[in-house]
Enzyme design. Sequence first.
Site, PDB file in Angstrom:
ATOM      1  N   SER A 175       0.832  -1.199   0.000  1.00 32.06           N
ATOM      2  CA  SER A 175       0.000   0.000   0.000  1.00 32.06           C
ATOM      3  C   SER A 175       0.873   1.258   0.000  1.00 32.06           C
ATOM      4  O   SER A 175       1.635   1.480  -0.931  1.00 32.06           O
ATOM      5  CB  SER A 175      -0.957  -0.041   1.194  1.00 32.06           C
ATOM      6  OG  SER A 175      -1.939   0.964   1.090  1.00 32.06           O
TER       7      SER A 175
ATOM      8  N   ASP B  26      -9.976  -3.271  -5.637  1.00 33.77           N
ATOM      9  CA  ASP B  26      -9.310  -2.587  -4.524  1.00 33.77           C
ATOM     10  C   ASP B  26     -10.122  -1.374  -4.098  1.00 33.77           C
ATOM     11  O   ASP B  26     -10.588  -0.588  -4.934  1.00 33.77           O
ATOM     12  CB  ASP B  26      -7.898  -2.155  -4.940  1.00 33.77           C
ATOM     13  CG  ASP B  26      -7.029  -1.753  -3.760  1.00 33.77           C
ATOM     14  OD1 ASP B  26      -7.447  -0.873  -2.980  1.00 33.77           O
ATOM     15  OD2 ASP B  26      -5.936  -2.310  -3.623  1.00 33.77           O
TER      16      ASP B  26
ATOM     17  N   HIS C 287      -8.341  -4.729  -0.558  1.00 27.64           N
ATOM     18  CA  HIS C 287      -7.108  -3.985  -0.290  1.00 27.64           C
ATOM     19  C   HIS C 287      -6.303  -4.743   0.762  1.00 27.64           C
ATOM     20  O   HIS C 287      -6.722  -4.880   1.911  1.00 27.64           O
ATOM     21  CB  HIS C 287      -7.438  -2.570   0.200  1.00 27.64           C
ATOM     22  CG  HIS C 287      -6.234  -1.696   0.352  1.00 27.64           C
ATOM     23  ND1 HIS C 287      -5.521  -1.220  -0.729  1.00 27.64           N
ATOM     24  CD2 HIS C 287      -5.593  -1.218   1.457  1.00 27.64           C
ATOM     25  CE1 HIS C 287      -4.507  -0.485  -0.303  1.00 27.64           C
ATOM     26  NE2 HIS C 287      -4.535  -0.470   1.011  1.00 27.64           N
TER      27      HIS C 287
END
Length: 408
Positions: A195, A325, A354
Amino acid sequence: MMDWLIICVDYPRTTLGLAAFVTYIVYYFAKAVKRPLFACRNSAWRMFLEENLTVLQEKYWPTVWCIETHLQTFFASVTRAFLPNRDYKREVLRLKDGGEVALDWLEANERKDNPVAVVLPGLTGASDSVYVIGMVMSLHKMGISCAVLNSRGTGGMELKTTRTYCAANSDDLEEALDHVANTRPGAPVIAVGISLGGLIIGHYLTTRKEAATKRLVAAAVQSVPWNLVEGIRHIERPGLSLLFNQYLAYCLKGLVKIHRYQLEGDHPWDFEEVMKSKTVRQFDTRFTAKQFGFDDAEHYYKASTLYHKLDHIKVPFICLNSGDDLFQPLNANPFGAASRSSHVALVVTVRGGHIGFMEGLWPAQSYYSERLFTQLIVSIFSNLETMKDIQKEADDYAKATEVACGTT
């Protein structure tokens, strides 16, 4: 036929339940179970990935009871919480401006030239984040030493200056990689980002260019919002996405509150206003943008966006994202740019959420992302001579691109 009609009449709830179950199973097999999309030009890097990553040839079977993006994102954290804690060895690194970060090491052996994976967690994450522990455990089992980079003020670190971290700044990563290179000469290193950590790695690669090739054999990132402008808009939609947005803002404020001894007072930001932020955009407007010299949050998001910068990457690179996502729509993934590049690869599953990528009925030990990354990184460290050839092709591609764009 009549027997079925009688059952339907006598047991309508059972009939509806069975019909719903069958419909869901048909949907699962038709829409959720698919091979990932794979974008990369025909090149030595693509050939290497196709030969060594058998998971690319498989269909990804998301956990059957948990295919929706919000559920994948939430329950992946729940199931990973059952993973045991790791006993890291902490190394505090003092930076040039007086700040400090921590490298939490999980050594595979005593050899200083053993392959190293430098892992960067996501937003407000650290070495004790469950998704980091899962990744580190998978790599460590395969004989790879791992060093988790805890950003300033995270992982129990004191904040020594008023500066924290953001997606558009990779100075601390650069110093950490320099330190690893100096203290472990001869050790091949790969950067692994999750991320926000992936965004920081991307920023490092696109700004350091040739210098990055001297520090890294390759880089692998997961669940990266390639277009942060679109990504933030995506989590501002009403409903569960907005709740997720507000939760992230709450976590960011919590980190600032812990370090109020440094961040309160006469600064470009108003501490009390920062603590009133309800969304990520409000937080970034009131704090991140002011701290790092951006005009506003939108300016910061544009500077952090990697979507149009793939040609600046000169290190073999791969990104795993999911098509659902929370942070971005499917079309925000740079399929076109990856398809033109000799050494940037993009893998996108239909489902996964995610930092989710759960598989199996109860995925306490099995995640598609960790299987892919472990297979990838072990293959890279086992084929370092081949990686030199791939890097050579990447260098040639980068030079040709620069000539075509008139930047040389």
